[in-house]
Design a protein around this motif. Structure first.
Motif, PDB file in Angstrom:
ATOM      1  N   GLY A  94      65.409 103.394  61.346  1.00  0.00           N
ATOM      2  CA  GLY A  94      65.428 103.393  59.893  1.00  0.00           C
ATOM      3  C   GLY A  94      65.501 104.792  59.308  1.00  0.00           C
ATOM      4  O   GLY A  94      65.317 105.795  60.004  1.00  0.00           O
ATOM      5  N   SER A  99      60.564 104.612  54.090  1.00  0.00           N
ATOM      6  CA  SER A  99      59.319 103.998  54.528  1.00  0.00           C
ATOM      7  C   SER A  99      58.211 104.263  53.516  1.00  0.00           C
ATOM      8  O   SER A  99      58.109 105.356  52.973  1.00  0.00           O
ATOM      9  N   LYS A 109      64.588  99.857  60.723  1.00  0.00           N
ATOM     10  CA  LYS A 109      65.271  99.150  59.639  1.00  0.00           C
ATOM     11  C   LYS A 109      65.545  97.747  60.157  1.00  0.00           C
ATOM     12  O   LYS A 109      66.186  97.573  61.192  1.00  0.00           O
ATOM     13  N   THR A 111      67.173  94.145  59.247  1.00  0.00           N
ATOM     14  CA  THR A 111      68.141  93.511  58.358  1.00  0.00           C
ATOM     15  C   THR A 111      68.186  92.030  58.690  1.00  0.00           C
ATOM     16  O   THR A 111      68.198  91.651  59.860  1.00  0.00           O
ATOM     17  N   SER A 120      67.176  93.806  53.550  1.00  0.00           N
ATOM     18  CA  SER A 120      66.651  94.752  54.533  1.00  0.00           C
ATOM     19  C   SER A 120      65.311  95.301  54.085  1.00  0.00           C
ATOM     20  O   SER A 120      64.970  95.285  52.904  1.00  0.00           O
ATOM     21  N   THR A 122      62.521  98.663  55.485  1.00  0.00           N
ATOM     22  CA  THR A 122      62.280  99.780  56.395  1.00  0.00           C
ATOM     23  C   THR A 122      60.780  99.854  56.640  1.00  0.00           C
ATOM     24  O   THR A 122      59.998  99.917  55.695  1.00  0.00           O
TER      25      THR A 122
END
Length: 154
Positions: A94, A99, A109, A111, A120, A122
């Motif tokens: 990510g 974050s 990350k 998705t 998505s 993070t």
């Protein structure tokens, strides 16, 4: 926006191909990502994080959780989730700046594809000098809120 449908495993299945029939029925989908350079005691070898959908529910496996603690964490606990049926899911490195963990040095990350689009999040997994494990109860506060991704084909 929140998680309210199925998710993409990769660009190939996300936008250009229909999900396999089994995925449309909510069968498990699995992806992994190895993260190197985590703080001790995980500094010597990459740590493999796994994401899956099982019956349409998204999960992440954090092998760093102490013995006796649940290692599979339900990603519906990420802020912004609307509890939709996840078709596909993927995990990769990510963008640390996305974050919610201050001082993030490593992040994932994740998705996902639902019937209503791609989403998505993070998740911070390390900050300077410390590991950030996924909380075993309550919201997954080390993950950014699920956000919709562009739905146009490249």
């Amino acid at each position: 926006m929140g998680l309210s449908g199925s998710m993409a495993a990769d660009a190939d299945t996300a936008m250009t191909k229909a999900a396999p029939a089994g995925q449309q029925d909510g069968e498990p989908w699995l992806d992994t990502y190895g993260v190197a350079g985590l703080p001790a005691p995980f500094a010597l070898n990459p740590v493999v994080f796994t994401v899956t959908t099982n019956g349409g529910v998204p999960w992440v496996y954090d092998p760093r959780e102490p013995s006796g603690q649940p290692r599979w964490q339900n990603l519906r606990r990420v802020p912004g989730s609307q509890g939709g049926n996840v078709i596909n899911i993927s995990v990769a490195q990510g963008d640390n700046s996305l974050s919610p963990v201050v001082g993030t040095t490593q992040s994932l990350k994740i998705t996902a594809r639902t019937g209503s689009g791609l989403f998505s999040t993070t998740c911070g997994i390390a900050a300077v000098g410390m590991n950030t494990v996924f909380p075993t109860a309550g919201s997954l506060t080390n993950c950014s809120a699920w956000a919709a991704m562009p739905s146009s084909t490249p």
